[in-house]
Motif scaffolding. Structure first.
Motif, PDB file in Angstrom:
ATOM      1  N   LYS A 109       0.833  -1.194   0.000  1.00  0.00           N
ATOM      2  CA  LYS A 109       0.000   0.000   0.000  1.00  0.00           C
ATOM      3  C   LYS A 109       0.870   1.247   0.000  1.00  0.00           C
ATOM      4  O   LYS A 109       0.627   2.199  -0.726  1.00  0.00           O
ATOM      5  CB  LYS A 109      -0.883  -0.038   1.247  1.00  0.00           C
ATOM      6  N   LYS A 110       1.923   1.182   0.811  1.00  0.00           N
ATOM      7  CA  LYS A 110       2.819   2.331   0.884  1.00  0.00           C
ATOM      8  C   LYS A 110       3.559   2.509  -0.438  1.00  0.00           C
ATOM      9  O   LYS A 110       3.702   3.620  -0.940  1.00  0.00           O
ATOM     10  CB  LYS A 110       3.811   2.077   2.003  1.00  0.00           C
ATOM     11  N   ALA A 111       3.995   1.386  -1.020  1.00  0.00           N
ATOM     12  CA  ALA A 111       4.777   1.453  -2.250  1.00  0.00           C
ATOM     13  C   ALA A 111       3.963   2.009  -3.401  1.00  0.00           C
ATOM     14  O   ALA A 111       4.512   2.494  -4.378  1.00  0.00           O
ATOM     15  CB  ALA A 111       5.304   0.069  -2.613  1.00  0.00           C
ATOM     16  N   LEU A 112       2.674   1.934  -3.287  1.00  0.00           N
ATOM     17  CA  LEU A 112       1.810   2.489  -4.332  1.00  0.00           C
ATOM     18  C   LEU A 112       1.949   4.009  -4.390  1.00  0.00           C
ATOM     19  O   LEU A 112       1.538   4.642  -5.348  1.00  0.00           O
ATOM     20  CB  LEU A 112       0.365   2.090  -4.048  1.00  0.00           C
ATOM     21  N   GLY A 113       2.545   4.587  -3.353  1.00  0.00           N
ATOM     22  CA  GLY A 113       2.713   6.038  -3.313  1.00  0.00           C
ATOM     23  C   GLY A 113       3.928   6.520  -4.080  1.00  0.00           C
ATOM     24  O   GLY A 113       4.211   7.706  -4.105  1.00  0.00           O
ATOM     25  N   ALA A 114       4.690   5.609  -4.709  1.00  0.00           N
ATOM     26  CA  ALA A 114       5.865   6.032  -5.458  1.00  0.00           C
ATOM     27  C   ALA A 114       5.448   6.472  -6.842  1.00  0.00           C
ATOM     28  O   ALA A 114       4.639   5.819  -7.482  1.00  0.00           O
ATOM     29  CB  ALA A 114       6.849   4.885  -5.565  1.00  0.00           C
ATOM     30  N   VAL A 115       6.001   7.595  -7.290  1.00  0.00           N
ATOM     31  CA  VAL A 115       5.714   8.021  -8.660  1.00  0.00           C
ATOM     32  C   VAL A 115       6.541   7.140  -9.588  1.00  0.00           C
ATOM     33  O   VAL A 115       7.755   7.060  -9.469  1.00  0.00           O
ATOM     34  CB  VAL A 115       6.081   9.508  -8.858  1.00  0.00           C
ATOM     35  N   PRO A 116       5.893   6.413 -10.480  1.00  0.00           N
ATOM     36  CA  PRO A 116       6.629   5.403 -11.239  1.00  0.00           C
ATOM     37  C   PRO A 116       7.490   6.018 -12.330  1.00  0.00           C
ATOM     38  O   PRO A 116       7.193   7.080 -12.861  1.00  0.00           O
ATOM     39  CB  PRO A 116       5.507   4.565 -11.851  1.00  0.00           C
ATOM     40  N   THR A 117       8.578   5.332 -12.632  1.00  0.00           N
ATOM     41  CA  THR A 117       9.390   5.707 -13.777  1.00  0.00           C
ATOM     42  C   THR A 117       8.865   4.952 -14.981  1.00  0.00           C
ATOM     43  O   THR A 117       8.478   3.799 -14.856  1.00  0.00           O
ATOM     44  CB  THR A 117      10.856   5.313 -13.553  1.00  0.00           C
ATOM     45  N   PRO A 118       8.842   5.593 -16.140  1.00  0.00           N
ATOM     46  CA  PRO A 118       8.320   4.880 -17.310  1.00  0.00           C
ATOM     47  C   PRO A 118       9.232   3.707 -17.668  1.00  0.00           C
ATOM     48  O   PRO A 118      10.450   3.786 -17.550  1.00  0.00           O
ATOM     49  CB  PRO A 118       8.338   5.942 -18.402  1.00  0.00           C
ATOM     50  N   ILE A 119       8.622   2.624 -18.068  1.00  0.00           N
ATOM     51  CA  ILE A 119       9.375   1.440 -18.437  1.00  0.00           C
ATOM     52  C   ILE A 119       9.011   1.109 -19.869  1.00  0.00           C
ATOM     53  O   ILE A 119       7.831   1.016 -20.201  1.00  0.00           O
ATOM     54  CB  ILE A 119       9.010   0.266 -17.521  1.00  0.00           C
ATOM     55  N   ASN A 120      10.030   0.964 -20.694  1.00  0.00           N
ATOM     56  CA  ASN A 120       9.740   0.595 -22.065  1.00  0.00           C
ATOM     57  C   ASN A 120       9.670  -0.914 -22.148  1.00  0.00           C
ATOM     58  O   ASN A 120      10.679  -1.603 -22.029  1.00  0.00           O
ATOM     59  CB  ASN A 120      10.821   1.136 -22.989  1.00  0.00           C
ATOM     60  N   PHE A 121       8.458  -1.422 -22.295  1.00  0.00           N
ATOM     61  CA  PHE A 121       8.281  -2.874 -22.255  1.00  0.00           C
ATOM     62  C   PHE A 121       7.684  -3.327 -23.566  1.00  0.00           C
ATOM     63  O   PHE A 121       6.571  -2.959 -23.913  1.00  0.00           O
ATOM     64  CB  PHE A 121       7.364  -3.236 -21.090  1.00  0.00           C
TER      65      PHE A 121
END
Ligand code: SF4
Ligand code: SF4
Lengths: 285, 513
Positions: B243-255
């Motif tokens: 739940k806490k980790a959901l608060g991280a602004v994600p880095t874009p991943i080229n997948f």
């Protein structure tokens, strides 16, 4: 050509299946019909057995022939021919000449069913189609009294009722379908009145609701569509023939609705979950 | 209906209900718990000192599904989780986005990193058994392909794994750091999709709710249930971490050519920082002890933001997609689902610094001598896993990975356990008998049982006629391939085969046109 080699290998899930099968359905319906035949014999309508026998022999023979011609044998294996024969014998006048019965079975099993593609592919109810065909060809013979209409009695009605209960117990179809049909017919009858023979009327309605509408092939492929189909069929059959509800009227009504089935299917198709929610999100919020 | 608050005696509410479970003493008699199963909305009502207020009735769809014979009892008889003796050899599949960092001949220890993440979307990979790296080659895997695997041979006597030590201050780790820990512990969701946890979290940035899924709608499978019963608090803490980790602004991943994990345009990055607000523990309503247990744990942890919700024990209710459909209809992006075992792995990765190399798998089916759920190292072959449960009594007809409704058949039992393996089933021919397909009699059963309200009969009839455009029109692309339609069909038609055919052809047609 890749198109030609569509073969299914049974390696995909699910690896388990429900125990339902076509054979179970057909034999289940035959069991539900059994009380009716027994009562008919006990109450002095044993001549129905003669019609039944002719129907059985000829239906099996025609199915066998069709199986040989079209290279399939499902209808014999899963009891479909026997069920068709039993139902058809009930639609015929009890003292019908043998050759007329055989012609009827031929037109039902061979012409109306197998020529249309066999199990699951026909558009019109084959038994009713054959019955209507005979009606047009031999109006005199076909208006002789039949077990369900004319000389029906309270025991026959009770037997059909028992059969209906057995049928509902098997949970083959949707219980609302026969109930809706019966309710609509009764309401129509109560409003419009004029039924000379209430017993006959009841047995015909019950028989149609439980046994003629039990063949899902000619019904629409959605629940809502089926309900509408049944409602319209009930209204039509109450009004189609001059003397009110009758097996002939039912025949015409169901066949007419059969023609509308493909349209009902597309019109009332189930809304996929996603589409429904997209619609909600766009228009309702 | 009166709520517990205005019920003066603080006693149990009794509705007119089909099943009423007698009062049970939980946690040295502090609690009196009544499980009330109402027909429509299966809920748990619990009263005690400071009772948990009655929840409002949630608007929801009628649950669609089929009641299967659950067959879970056999594997629940042995419900302590054990670890098998290390096998001779294991084959650890290397994820697509990872690069092996060991060479043939290297000696590795349990938990040692054997592959590095490739790019921000990758995860590391860890040895699940001490031994020598024998080969790094393509081997057949359990989904019918060949993929790159690291073969490790047992070397010397296995040493007992030292007890893990708690990482200091693990409750204070910020969200971005949590994502990095997940990535370098090799954390992957333990459902068949096998998505790296940090990627999935990034993909769902902005979601407000974490759903921890303890449901197992498929017969035989009990892994989540056993794990939840043995480690409830760890799972809840893992859920808190997710739940806490959901608060991280994600880095874009080229997948595979498409951007994943980037912040969707509709989500304000500032809002993401808040993280999720709520944890929902999803359990099947047949699992009453489990619900009692989790409820009491949540109560004593004094977590206002966590709740237990039950789903009817119907297949496929309790799969990720059906959970979202039932609780967040039309707004699926507001929640993210993780299996309970993933939450447990997240807890171990963060709190104990343990890398992810083993998971709870059910080895079951009528043919197995001692069906049970147990810890299996990733990469152990199905054969060794079955041997760890005392082998088979008789030759199985089919060996499946996953449950009988959605699992895949294995041609050999030499394939390795993957992260997504929930169960290994050895089924006799009485259970998986083949049926002859008959024509569709338009009985409507499949239409009634489709959880996404499609018309499977129409779709498959169209596919049979090679009318793939029509199948597309009737929504074949929305099918979740749950297998319900094929299960209920009295004609035993090959529904899924036809649906997959329609899908592949439909996509091909769209692609070309
Ligand atoms: S059409 Fe797809 S989603 Fe619907 S029941 Fe069949 S497999 Fe399940
Ligand atoms: S369940 Fe089978 S027989 Fe019935 S409508 Fe669906 S495909 Fe046809």
């Amino acid at each position: 050509m890749a198109e030609a080699t569509l073969s299914y290998k049974r390696v995909l899930p699910p690896h388990i299946h429900s125990t339902a099968s076509l054979a179970k359905r057909n034999w289940g319906q035959l069991i539900a019909l059994a009380p009716l035949f027994v009562t008919a014999c006990l109450t002095g309508h044993a001549e129905i057995l003669r019609v039944l026998l002719i129907c059985l022999v000829s239906a099996v023979a025609f199915e066998f022939l069709a199986g040989k011609l079209f290279h399939k044998k499902e209808s014999l294996r899963n009891g479909e021919a026997v069920l068709a024969a039993a139902l058809f014998s009930l639609l015929m006048p009890s003292r019908c000449p043998s050759e007329v019965v055989i012609l009827g079975v031929f037109s039902a099993v061979f012409a109306a069913k197998e020529l249309f593609g066999g199990t699951g592919n026909y558009l019109l109810h084959p038994l009713l189609l054959a019955r209507v065909f005979l009606q047009l060809c031999f109006p005199k013979v076909m208006s002789e009294p039949m077990l369900l209409a004319g000389d029906g009695n309270i025991w026959v009605l009770a037997a059909i009722g028992l059969g209906g209960i057995i049928f509902l117990k098997q949970k083959q179809g949707y219980w609302k379908t026969p109930i809706l049909f019966m309710a609509t017919c009764f309401i129509c009858e109560a409003l419009l009145g004029g039924q000379a023979m209430p017993l006959t009327f009841f047995s015909a309605v019950l028989f149609t609701a439980f046994f003629l509408l039990a063949d899902p092939v000619t019904l629409p492929l959605t629940r809502r569509g089926t309900m509408l189909f049944v409602l319209c069929a009930a209204l039509l059959s109450s009004r189609l023939s001059s003397e009110g509800f009758s097996i002939q009227g039912v025949g015409y009504a169901i066949l007419l609705m059969n023609l509308l089935t493909p349209w009902l299917e597309v019109w009332l198709k189930p809304t996929p979950y996603k589409t429904k929610n997209q619609f909600k999100a766009t228009y309702l919020s | 209906m009166p709520s517990p608050k205005n019920n003066p005696k603080g006693r149990i509410l009794v509705q007119t209900v089909p099943t009423l479970i007698p009062f049970t003493e939980v946690e040295s008699g502090v609690f009196q718990v009544a499980m009330i199963l109402s027909n429509k909305n299966h809920r748990v009502t619990m009263t005690a000192q400071g009772a948990i207020p009655e929840k409002k009735k949630r608007p929801g769809r009628k649950a669609i599904g089929i009641r299967l014979e659950r067959k879970k009892d056999a594997s629940l008889l042995n419900w302590n989780l054990k670890r098998p003796y290390p096998p001779e050899k294991i084959h650890i599949p290397i994820p697509v986005a990872a690069e092996p960092c060991v060479r043939v001949g290297d000696i590795v220890q349990t938990g040692q990193k054997i592959a590095e993440p490739k790019g921000p979307g990758g995860v590391s990979l860890h040895a699940s058994m001490p031994g020598v790296v024998e080969r790094i080659e393509n081997f057949p895997d359990a989904v019918g392909r060949k993929s790159l695997m690291i073969e490790i041979r047992k070397h010397g006597e296995p040493k007992p794994i030292p007890a893990a030590e708690a990482r200091k201050g693990w409750t204070e780790i910020p969200a971005e750091e949590l994502l990095r820990i997940f990535q370098y512990s090799g954390l992957v969701t333990t459902d068949p999709r096998m998505e790296p946890v940090h990627v999935k979290l990034g993909r769902h940035a902005g979601a407000r709710t974490i759903i921890i899924n303890g449901c197992e709608p498929e017969p035989y499978i009990t892994g989540e249930q056993v794990l939840t019963l043995s480690h409830p608090v760890e799972i809840l803490k893992g859920a808190e971490l997710l739940k806490k980790a959901l608060g991280a602004v994600p880095t874009p991943i080229n997948f595979r050519g498409s951007e994943m994990g980037a912040v969707p345009a509709t989500v304000d990055p500032q809002k993401i920082k808040i993280g999720a607000e709520k944890i929902i523990f999803a359990l099947e309503n047949s699992n009453l002890e489990m619900m009692e247990l989790i409820k009491s744990k949540i109560y004593f942890l004094k977590w206002e933001h966590a709740e237990v919700r039950s789903v009817p024990a119907l297949y496929p209710q309790g799969l990720e997609s059906t959970l979202l459909q039932a609780w967040f209809p039309g707004e699926e992006e507001k929640a993210v689902v993780f299996p309970a075992s993933t939450a447990f792995a997240a807890y171990e990765a963060v709190a104990l610094g343990k890398s992810f190399y083993e998971k709870v798998v059910t080895v079951g089916g009528e043919c197995v001598v001692e069906p049970r759920s147990l810890w299996l190292p990733i990469g152990i072959s199905f054969h060794d896993a079955i041997q760890a449960c005392k082998g088979v009594m008789r030759e199985p007809q089919k060996i499946l990975m996953g449950g009988p409704m959605a699992g895949t058949v294995q041609a050999t039992s030499e394939v390795p356990v993957m992260v997504g393996t929930t169960a290994i089933l050895a089924l006799p021919k009485e259970v998986v008998k083949d049926a002859i397909a008959e024509p569709c009699i338009r009985c409507n059963l499949c239409v009634d049982h489709c959880p996404v309200s499609l018309s499977p009969a129409m779709i498959t009839l169209a596919a049979d006629q090679k009318e793939f455009a029509t199948a597309e029109e009737w929504g074949v692309s929305e099918c979740i391939e749950c297998g319900n339609c094929a299960y209920v069909c009295p004609s035993k038609r090959p529904m899924l085969e036809l649906i997959r055919l329609a899908r592949s052809r439909g996509e091909a047609a769209v692609g070309h046109g």
